[in-house]
Scaffold this motif. Structure first.
Motif, PDB file in Angstrom:
ATOM      1  N   GLN A  39       0.688  -1.528   0.104  1.00  0.00           N
ATOM      2  CA  GLN A  39       0.302   0.124  -0.294  1.00  0.00           C
ATOM      3  C   GLN A  39       0.795   1.728   0.054  1.00  0.00           C
ATOM      4  O   GLN A  39       0.638   2.649  -0.622  1.00  0.00           O
ATOM      5  CB  GLN A  39      -0.830   0.383   0.979  1.00  0.00           C
ATOM      6  CG  GLN A  39      -1.754   0.815   1.426  1.00  0.00           C
ATOM      7  CD  GLN A  39      -2.859   0.349   0.192  1.00  0.00           C
ATOM      8  OE1 GLN A  39      -3.287   0.072  -0.786  1.00  0.00           O
ATOM      9  NE2 GLN A  39      -3.483   2.254   0.369  1.00  0.00           N
ATOM     10  N   MET A  40       1.801   1.219   0.561  1.00  0.00           N
ATOM     11  CA  MET A  40       2.937   2.725   0.629  1.00  0.00           C
ATOM     12  C   MET A  40       3.637   2.649  -0.406  1.00  0.00           C
ATOM     13  O   MET A  40       3.597   3.713  -1.126  1.00  0.00           O
ATOM     14  CB  MET A  40       3.712   2.335   2.113  1.00  0.00           C
ATOM     15  CG  MET A  40       4.506   3.418   2.239  1.00  0.00           C
ATOM     16  SD  MET A  40       5.634   2.870   4.226  1.00  0.00           S
ATOM     17  CE  MET A  40       6.149   4.209   4.332  1.00  0.00           C
ATOM     18  N   ALA A  43       0.866   4.516  -2.939  1.00  0.00           N
ATOM     19  CA  ALA A  43       0.814   5.600  -2.853  1.00  0.00           C
ATOM     20  C   ALA A  43       1.187   6.773  -3.208  1.00  0.00           C
ATOM     21  O   ALA A  43       1.761   7.300  -3.581  1.00  0.00           O
ATOM     22  CB  ALA A  43       0.610   5.501  -1.212  1.00  0.00           C
ATOM     23  N   TYR A  69      -4.841  14.564  -6.560  1.00  0.00           N
ATOM     24  CA  TYR A  69      -4.628  13.230  -6.612  1.00  0.00           C
ATOM     25  C   TYR A  69      -3.158  13.060  -5.622  1.00  0.00           C
ATOM     26  O   TYR A  69      -3.538  12.246  -4.508  1.00  0.00           O
ATOM     27  CB  TYR A  69      -4.898  12.374  -7.452  1.00  0.00           C
ATOM     28  CG  TYR A  69      -6.593  12.614  -8.430  1.00  0.00           C
ATOM     29  CD1 TYR A  69      -7.067  12.997  -7.807  1.00  0.00           C
ATOM     30  CD2 TYR A  69      -6.570  12.791 -10.073  1.00  0.00           C
ATOM     31  CE1 TYR A  69      -8.519  13.297  -8.159  1.00  0.00           C
ATOM     32  CE2 TYR A  69      -8.010  12.852 -10.096  1.00  0.00           C
ATOM     33  CZ  TYR A  69      -9.090  12.999  -9.526  1.00  0.00           C
ATOM     34  OH  TYR A  69     -10.511  12.872 -10.412  1.00  0.00           O
ATOM     35  N   ARG A  72      -3.148  13.272  -1.917  1.00  0.00           N
ATOM     36  CA  ARG A  72      -3.769  12.683  -1.274  1.00  0.00           C
ATOM     37  C   ARG A  72      -2.812  11.551  -1.299  1.00  0.00           C
ATOM     38  O   ARG A  72      -2.892  10.595   0.175  1.00  0.00           O
ATOM     39  CB  ARG A  72      -5.072  12.284  -1.690  1.00  0.00           C
ATOM     40  CG  ARG A  72      -6.333  13.449  -2.050  1.00  0.00           C
ATOM     41  CD  ARG A  72      -7.494  13.155  -2.756  1.00  0.00           C
ATOM     42  NE  ARG A  72      -8.168  14.608  -2.747  1.00  0.00           N
ATOM     43  CZ  ARG A  72      -9.234  14.626  -3.658  1.00  0.00           C
ATOM     44  NH1 ARG A  72      -8.969  13.441  -4.526  1.00  0.00           N
ATOM     45  NH2 ARG A  72     -10.261  15.752  -4.591  1.00  0.00           N
ATOM     46  N   SER A  73      -2.351  10.979  -2.929  1.00  0.00           N
ATOM     47  CA  SER A  73      -1.205  10.034  -2.388  1.00  0.00           C
ATOM     48  C   SER A  73      -0.339  10.235  -1.097  1.00  0.00           C
ATOM     49  O   SER A  73       0.209   9.425  -0.442  1.00  0.00           O
ATOM     50  CB  SER A  73      -0.890   9.415  -3.381  1.00  0.00           C
ATOM     51  OG  SER A  73      -2.269   9.145  -4.221  1.00  0.00           O
ATOM     52  N   GLU A  76      -1.447   9.683   1.606  1.00  0.00           N
ATOM     53  CA  GLU A  76      -1.432   8.790   2.063  1.00  0.00           C
ATOM     54  C   GLU A  76      -0.178   7.485   2.895  1.00  0.00           C
ATOM     55  O   GLU A  76      -0.228   6.618   3.470  1.00  0.00           O
ATOM     56  CB  GLU A  76      -2.169   7.290   1.366  1.00  0.00           C
ATOM     57  CG  GLU A  76      -2.471   5.787   1.461  1.00  0.00           C
ATOM     58  CD  GLU A  76      -3.065   5.178   0.407  1.00  0.00           C
ATOM     59  OE1 GLU A  76      -3.273   4.158   0.220  1.00  0.00           O
ATOM     60  OE2 GLU A  76      -3.359   6.047  -0.510  1.00  0.00           O
ATOM     61  N   ASN A  79      -0.157   9.130   6.410  1.00  0.00           N
ATOM     62  CA  ASN A  79      -0.780   7.888   6.888  1.00  0.00           C
ATOM     63  C   ASN A  79       0.114   6.094   7.446  1.00  0.00           C
ATOM     64  O   ASN A  79      -0.083   5.871   8.576  1.00  0.00           O
ATOM     65  CB  ASN A  79      -2.506   7.498   6.192  1.00  0.00           C
ATOM     66  CG  ASN A  79      -3.005   6.876   7.836  1.00  0.00           C
ATOM     67  OD1 ASN A  79      -3.232   7.472   8.978  1.00  0.00           O
ATOM     68  ND2 ASN A  79      -3.152   6.124   7.564  1.00  0.00           N
ATOM     69  N   CYS A  80       0.484   5.985   6.083  1.00  0.00           N
ATOM     70  CA  CYS A  80       1.268   4.449   6.070  1.00  0.00           C
ATOM     71  C   CYS A  80       2.744   4.549   7.136  1.00  0.00           C
ATOM     72  O   CYS A  80       3.016   3.801   7.729  1.00  0.00           O
ATOM     73  CB  CYS A  80       1.511   4.040   4.560  1.00  0.00           C
ATOM     74  SG  CYS A  80       0.264   3.598   3.765  1.00  0.00           S
TER      75      CYS A  80
END
Length: 116
Positions: A39-40, A43, A69, A72-73, A76, A79-80
């Motif tokens: 996921q990281m 992103a 966008y 936002r990535s 993300e 957050n990771c």
């Protein structure tokens, strides 16, 4: 350089940070390979990908949308970083270094977005 995005410092920084994330996630435990690390990395890759996609043959409004966008990535990824630190798979030093880098990236993307 043939494409507009290749002349953007913010895109270049996105590529560099994606490579840093790639190095970092390779240190994660095996059980995180298809969870947080994947996921990281997606992103992190998405930041530069969205900058490139939005810059090529699009209107200013469309480019601004893709910069949103990209931002936002980048958020993300931040957050990771928090998740990895909480799971004790990202050191405080790595967290601080990457957090600061992405904080700067987000500011630069927003500044570019506001320039239109």
């Amino acid at each position: 350089m043939a494409f507009k995005f290749e002349n953007l410092r913010v895109w270049e920084q996105g590529i560099e940070l994606s490579a840093e994330v790639s190095k970092l996630v390779k240190t994660f435990p095996t059980e995180e390979r298809f969870v947080l690390s994947a996921q990281m990395q997606r992103a992190a890759d998405s930041v530069a990908l969205n900058i490139a996609e939005g810059s090529t043959g699009q209107s200013d409004a469309e480019f601004k949308k893709f910069l949103g966008y990209a931002n936002r990535s980048a958020i993300e990824v931040v957050n990771c970083l928090h998740l990895g630190r909480k799971r004790h798979i990202i050191t405080e030093d790595d967290f601080s270094r990457m957090y600061t880098a992405y904080e700067g990236m987000i500011i630069k993307i927003q500044a570019l977005k506001n320039s239109f």
